[in-house]
Enzyme design. Structure first.
Site, PDB file in Angstrom:
ATOM      1  N   THR A 200       3.078  -5.433   1.921  1.00  0.00           N
ATOM      2  CA  THR A 200       4.431  -5.089   2.359  1.00  0.00           C
ATOM      3  C   THR A 200       4.378  -3.755   3.102  1.00  0.00           C
ATOM      4  O   THR A 200       3.389  -3.032   3.000  1.00  0.00           O
ATOM      5  CB  THR A 200       5.360  -4.892   1.147  1.00  0.00           C
ATOM      6  N   ALA A 228      -2.683  -2.023   2.259  1.00  0.00           N
ATOM      7  CA  ALA A 228      -1.450  -1.875   3.055  1.00  0.00           C
ATOM      8  C   ALA A 228      -1.089  -0.394   3.178  1.00  0.00           C
ATOM      9  O   ALA A 228      -1.451   0.263   4.156  1.00  0.00           O
ATOM     10  CB  ALA A 228      -0.330  -2.664   2.425  1.00  0.00           C
ATOM     11  N   ARG A 229      -0.419   0.159   2.190  1.00  0.00           N
ATOM     12  CA  ARG A 229      -0.065   1.573   2.209  1.00  0.00           C
ATOM     13  C   ARG A 229      -0.163   2.124   0.786  1.00  0.00           C
ATOM     14  O   ARG A 229       0.294   1.485  -0.174  1.00  0.00           O
ATOM     15  CB  ARG A 229       1.375   1.789   2.720  1.00  0.00           C
ATOM     16  N   GLU A 258      -4.067  10.924   1.700  1.00  0.00           N
ATOM     17  CA  GLU A 258      -5.390  10.636   2.263  1.00  0.00           C
ATOM     18  C   GLU A 258      -5.932  11.866   2.981  1.00  0.00           C
ATOM     19  O   GLU A 258      -5.189  12.503   3.722  1.00  0.00           O
ATOM     20  CB  GLU A 258      -5.297   9.453   3.244  1.00  0.00           C
ATOM     21  N   HIS A 276      -9.470   3.966   4.457  1.00  0.00           N
ATOM     22  CA  HIS A 276      -8.468   3.434   5.396  1.00  0.00           C
ATOM     23  C   HIS A 276      -9.150   2.792   6.616  1.00  0.00           C
ATOM     24  O   HIS A 276      -8.910   3.191   7.760  1.00  0.00           O
ATOM     25  CB  HIS A 276      -7.503   4.545   5.824  1.00  0.00           C
ATOM     26  N   LEU A 277      -9.966   1.789   6.316  1.00  0.00           N
ATOM     27  CA  LEU A 277     -10.774   1.152   7.366  1.00  0.00           C
ATOM     28  C   LEU A 277     -10.222  -0.178   7.850  1.00  0.00           C
ATOM     29  O   LEU A 277     -10.853  -0.834   8.669  1.00  0.00           O
ATOM     30  CB  LEU A 277     -12.198   0.886   6.833  1.00  0.00           C
ATOM     31  N   ALA A 279      -8.196  -1.286   9.964  1.00  0.00           N
ATOM     32  CA  ALA A 279      -8.111  -1.568  11.401  1.00  0.00           C
ATOM     33  C   ALA A 279      -9.337  -1.079  12.155  1.00  0.00           C
ATOM     34  O   ALA A 279      -9.369  -1.131  13.386  1.00  0.00           O
ATOM     35  CB  ALA A 279      -6.863  -0.893  11.957  1.00  0.00           C
TER      36      ALA A 279
HETATM   37  N1  LIG Z   1      -5.220  -0.638   6.017  1.00  0.00           N
HETATM   38  C1  LIG Z   1      -4.958  -0.579   7.302  1.00  0.00           C
HETATM   39  O1  LIG Z   1      -5.729  -0.025   8.087  1.00  0.00           O
HETATM   40  C2  LIG Z   1      -3.716  -1.217   7.836  1.00  0.00           C
HETATM   41  C3  LIG Z   1      -2.600  -1.321   7.050  1.00  0.00           C
HETATM   42  N2  LIG Z   1      -1.465  -1.902   7.552  1.00  0.00           N
HETATM   43  C4  LIG Z   1      -0.312  -2.009   6.630  1.00  0.00           C
HETATM   44  O2  LIG Z   1      -0.241  -3.350   6.141  1.00  0.00           O
HETATM   45  C5  LIG Z   1       1.112  -3.653   5.751  1.00  0.00           C
HETATM   46  C6  LIG Z   1       1.534  -5.015   6.283  1.00  0.00           C
HETATM   47  O3  LIG Z   1       1.477  -5.035   7.679  1.00  0.00           O
HETATM   48  P1  LIG Z   1       1.995  -6.302   8.512  1.00  0.00           P
HETATM   49  O4  LIG Z   1       1.556  -7.548   7.850  1.00  0.00           O
HETATM   50  O5  LIG Z   1       1.632  -6.041   9.923  1.00  0.00           O
HETATM   51  O6  LIG Z   1       3.570  -6.118   8.306  1.00  0.00           O
HETATM   52  P2  LIG Z   1       4.728  -7.230   8.448  1.00  0.00           P
HETATM   53  O7  LIG Z   1       5.963  -6.471   8.746  1.00  0.00           O
HETATM   54  O8  LIG Z   1       4.298  -8.319   9.392  1.00  0.00           O
HETATM   55  O9  LIG Z   1       4.811  -7.873   6.973  1.00  0.00           O
HETATM   56  C7  LIG Z   1       5.413  -7.247   5.888  1.00  0.00           C
HETATM   57  C8  LIG Z   1       5.971  -8.351   4.996  1.00  0.00           C
HETATM   58  O10 LIG Z   1       6.437  -7.747   3.787  1.00  0.00           O
HETATM   59  C9  LIG Z   1       7.633  -8.433   3.392  1.00  0.00           C
HETATM   60  N3  LIG Z   1       8.399  -7.569   2.505  1.00  0.00           N
HETATM   61  C10 LIG Z   1       9.227  -6.543   2.821  1.00  0.00           C
HETATM   62  N4  LIG Z   1       9.759  -6.014   1.701  1.00  0.00           N
HETATM   63  C11 LIG Z   1       9.245  -6.718   0.660  1.00  0.00           C
HETATM   64  C12 LIG Z   1       9.415  -6.647  -0.748  1.00  0.00           C
HETATM   65  N5  LIG Z   1      10.239  -5.746  -1.306  1.00  0.00           N
HETATM   66  N6  LIG Z   1       8.732  -7.514  -1.540  1.00  0.00           N
HETATM   67  C13 LIG Z   1       7.908  -8.446  -0.983  1.00  0.00           C
HETATM   68  N7  LIG Z   1       7.725  -8.575   0.358  1.00  0.00           N
HETATM   69  C14 LIG Z   1       8.385  -7.711   1.167  1.00  0.00           C
HETATM   70  C15 LIG Z   1       8.340  -8.744   4.713  1.00  0.00           C
HETATM   71  O11 LIG Z   1       9.246  -9.830   4.561  1.00  0.00           O
HETATM   72  C16 LIG Z   1       7.167  -9.106   5.604  1.00  0.00           C
HETATM   73  O12 LIG Z   1       6.943 -10.510   5.585  1.00  0.00           O
HETATM   74  C17 LIG Z   1       1.939  -2.481   6.280  1.00  0.00           C
HETATM   75  O13 LIG Z   1       2.171  -1.588   5.195  1.00  0.00           O
HETATM   76  C18 LIG Z   1       1.033  -1.804   7.301  1.00  0.00           C
HETATM   77  O14 LIG Z   1       1.343  -0.450   7.470  1.00  0.00           O
HETATM   78  C19 LIG Z   1      -1.399  -2.437   8.804  1.00  0.00           C
HETATM   79  C20 LIG Z   1      -2.509  -2.372   9.632  1.00  0.00           C
HETATM   80  C21 LIG Z   1      -3.733  -1.705   9.232  1.00  0.00           C
HETATM   81  O1  LIG Z   2      -6.967   2.953  11.990  1.00  0.00           O
HETATM   82  C1  LIG Z   2      -5.779   3.232  12.178  1.00  0.00           C
HETATM   83  O2  LIG Z   2      -5.342   3.684  13.239  1.00  0.00           O
HETATM   84  C2  LIG Z   2      -4.782   2.992  11.001  1.00  0.00           C
HETATM   85  C3  LIG Z   2      -4.281   1.592  11.026  1.00  0.00           C
HETATM   86  C4  LIG Z   2      -3.023   1.446  10.239  1.00  0.00           C
HETATM   87  O3  LIG Z   2      -2.937   1.758   9.079  1.00  0.00           O
HETATM   88  C5  LIG Z   2      -1.866   0.913  10.953  1.00  0.00           C
HETATM   89  O4  LIG Z   2      -2.026   0.419  12.090  1.00  0.00           O
HETATM   90  O5  LIG Z   2      -0.764   0.950  10.359  1.00  0.00           O
END
Ligand SMILES: NC(=O)C1=CN([C@@H]2O[C@H](COP(=O)(O)OP(=O)(O)OC[C@H]3O[C@@H](n4cnc5c(N)ncnc54)[C@H](O)[C@@H]3O)[C@@H](O)[C@H]2O)C=CC1
Ligand SMILES: O=C(O)CCC(=O)C(=O)O
Length: 524
Positions: A200, A228-229, A258, A276-277, A279
């Site tokens: 989420t 996610a976060r 972080e 935080h890898l 992406a």
């Molecule tokens: N580790 C990393 O490097 C990365 C982390 N992220 C994180 O991954 C997470 C998800 O990203 P996306 O899939 O792109 O987002 P998205 O917006 O496509 O999906 C989020 C989903 O969470 C659902 N949601 C919202 N509130 C909720 C709740 N209270 N309970 C259950 N579900 C709920 C929404 O309906 C939606 O389907 C974000 O926090 C984003 O910041 C994204 C890219 C890279």
């Molecule tokens: O590697 C990055 O730039 C962080 C990715 C990420 O957490 C995001 O796109 O939300």
């Protein structure tokens, strides 16, 4: 000549759309590298290292657009940028696959103790019995948040013979069926799955979603994943449940702060972590760099950008005319989202009277922006609202009617999905302001602002008095109160407003009163 500064080691190959455009000069380096006079910069490209603060923006008076090569924009002061008319764009899906793959890799590594076993072999040991793992095959994966990344993870888990239970309050049964996952309640995912992965956004609803109470509802021996976060899983509660043996292990790519320093979770052998890898792949970095570079090129060519996350520029004259209706539409979107806290597959806006004479498409987009505000992980505005709705499988309709229900204008919004629907109607009255005049078929009249409670109850003597007494006993002052019913003794509603938001405990107390059906809190 447009000047672009690409900071934070953005993948150069991805800058091609800008490098090949006439009239654009790209400078590669950090904001303090002195490579170009900051006063001249028209566009700034960043990842997460550069903090785009008010102070930095002060140094860039010519800045028109900021591109974030990634999803999260927490390093950019969006409010300040918006105030200055600077468009902020991001790359919402360029790193989806990489993050889903990383999550899957973390899950496999966790179940087979790969990082732990790897370090022992590197240290010259050969302890085969110490690292007996678990198969993924046949296990139940719980996914909380089935957006872009959650959906991709589900597909991979199914290919490995896992079954997938999903909790996402905004997901319809139809979409779950298309993805082949079992739509479940939050409690079911907690109690019935072997591995739980959160996907989420971090919002006020999801902060600490997995905490002391909810972790105690999970199966003994459960594994947890957070790519996610940081903060969606309460870190101290997780440490407690790993310590007492209830949680068998966790894989974490993200932390509340972080980099984490001296973190208690990192002391457990059963916790594996990456910095935080999610992406961090060549492909994702190329995708996100190309996406934002193309967006900036589009902007320089005077075309509308697709992934802007703040308000687009608009002429002052048009804005002033449409502004009151725009505000009303946005609040109505929020009201529908909060009162009908379910998945929807269709949203229709119907305009009448003076509202129908305006640029209704812009109002419908504002309505969608309000609707999505607390549902997804990105700022939705008039630029990207339709795209987001389409991406989420929501059909958006717009109609005009001659029936104004006795008002000079009305905006009526109907949200539907899974065989249920919810309608709200509002009007804007000159020199008086916006009013909500019908809620789910009940005639009512209230000002859409502040901290509201929408209470559905049975029309019986004493219900209103009981609500008032509970609030009074807890020193909660009711600012305004409106009631509505369709027929005597049937269903009825109350809309109360307060000077400050009510606590969850207070709402639970009201919910336990006799003849109360449901209560929804709306903060506008
Ligand atoms: N580790 C990393 O490097 C990365 C982390 N992220 C994180 O991954 C997470 C998800 O990203 P996306 O899939 O792109 O987002 P998205 O917006 O496509 O999906 C989020 C989903 O969470 C659902 N949601 C919202 N509130 C909720 C709740 N209270 N309970 C259950 N579900 C709920 C929404 O309906 C939606 O389907 C974000 O926090 C984003 O910041 C994204 C890219 C890279
Ligand atoms: O590697 C990055 O730039 C962080 C990715 C990420 O957490 C995001 O796109 O939300």
């Amino acid at each position: 000549m447009f000047h672009v500064l690409a900071a934070d080691s953005i993948k150069e190959e991805g800058l091609q759309p800008l490098l090949e455009q006439n009239g654009v000069q790209v400078h590669i380096g950090s904001v303090d590298s002195g490579i170009i006079d900051l006063q001249k910069i028209d566009a700034l490209l960043v990842r997460s290292a550069t903090k785009v603060t008010q102070e930095l923006l002060d140094l860039m008076p010519s800045l028109k657009i900021i591109g974030r090569a990634g999803v999260g924009v927490d390093n950019i002061d969006i409010a300040e940028a918006t105030k200055r008319g600077i468009i902020v764009v991001n790359a919402p899906d360029g790193n989806t696959i990489s993050t889903a793959e990383h999550t899957f890799a973390m899950m496999s590594a966790l179940m087979r103790n790969i990082p732990q076993a790897h370090s022992t072999v590197k240290n010259g040991e050969w302890k085969r019995n110490k690292f007996i793992g678990n198969e993924l095959y046949g296990k139940i994966l719980g996914i909380i948040g089935l957006g872009r990344i959650g959906s991709e993870l589900a597909k991979r888990a199914k290919a490995f013979g896992m079954s997938v239970k999903v909790y996402d309050p905004f997901l319809t049964k139809e979409r779950a069926a298309v993805l082949g996952v079992q739509l479940s309640s939050f409690d079911e995912v907690l109690a019935e799955t072997d591995i739980i992965s959160v996907h989420t956004p971090l919002t006020k609803e999801t902060k600490g979603l997995l905490n002391e109470k909810t972790l105690s509802q999970t199966k003994k021996g459960v594994y947890l994943l957070n790519c996610a976060r940081g903060g969606i899983i309460d870190e101290m509660a997780l440490a407690h449940f790993i310590e007492n043996g209830h949680v068998a292990g966790a894989a974490l790519d993200v932390f509340e702060v972080e980099p984490p320093e001296n973190h208690p979770l990192l002391k457990f052998d059963s916790v594996i972590a990456t910095p935080h890898l999610g992406a961090s792949t060549k492909e994702a970095q190329l995708n996100v760099a190309t996406q934002v570079a193309s967006e900036i090129r589009t902007f320089f060519e005077n075309n509308p950008v697709a992934n802007s996350i703040n308000l687009p520029a608009m002429s002052k004259e048009i804005y002033e005319k449409i502004q009151p209706y725009h505000q009303l539409a946005k609040e109505m979107g929020k009201i529908v989202s909060e009162c009908h806290n379910k998945g929807i597959s269709e949203l229709t806006a119907t305009y009448s009277g003076t509202a129908a004479e305006l640029e209704t498409t812009f109002l419908t987009k504002a309505l969608l922006a309000g609707f999505f505000e607390n549902r997804i992980d990105m700022k939705v505005n008039e630029v990207n609202a339709i795209h987001i709705a389409k991406e989420r499988g929501i059909m958006v309709g717009e109609k005009v009617t001659g029936n104004s229900y006795g008002y000079a204008n009305t905006i009526t919004v109907t949200a539907s999905g899974d065989g249920e629907s919810f309608t709200v109607r509002g009007t804007y009255i000159d020199h008086y302001g916006p009013r909500i005049v019908n809620l789910d078929g009940f005639n009512i009249d209230f000002h859409p602002s502040g901290n509201l409670l929408y209470i559905q109850h049975m029309d019986r003597p004493g219900v209103i008095g009981h609500v008032g007494k509970v609030l009074g006993d807890h020193d909660v002052n009711i600012a305004t109160m409106q009631v509505g019913r369709k027929e005597a003794g049937g269903e009825a509603i109350m809309v109360l407003s307060f000077d400050k938001p009510l606590s969850i405990e207070m709402i639970s107390k009201l919910e336990s009163l006799q003849d109360i059906v449901t209560i929804n809190s709306i903060v506008l």
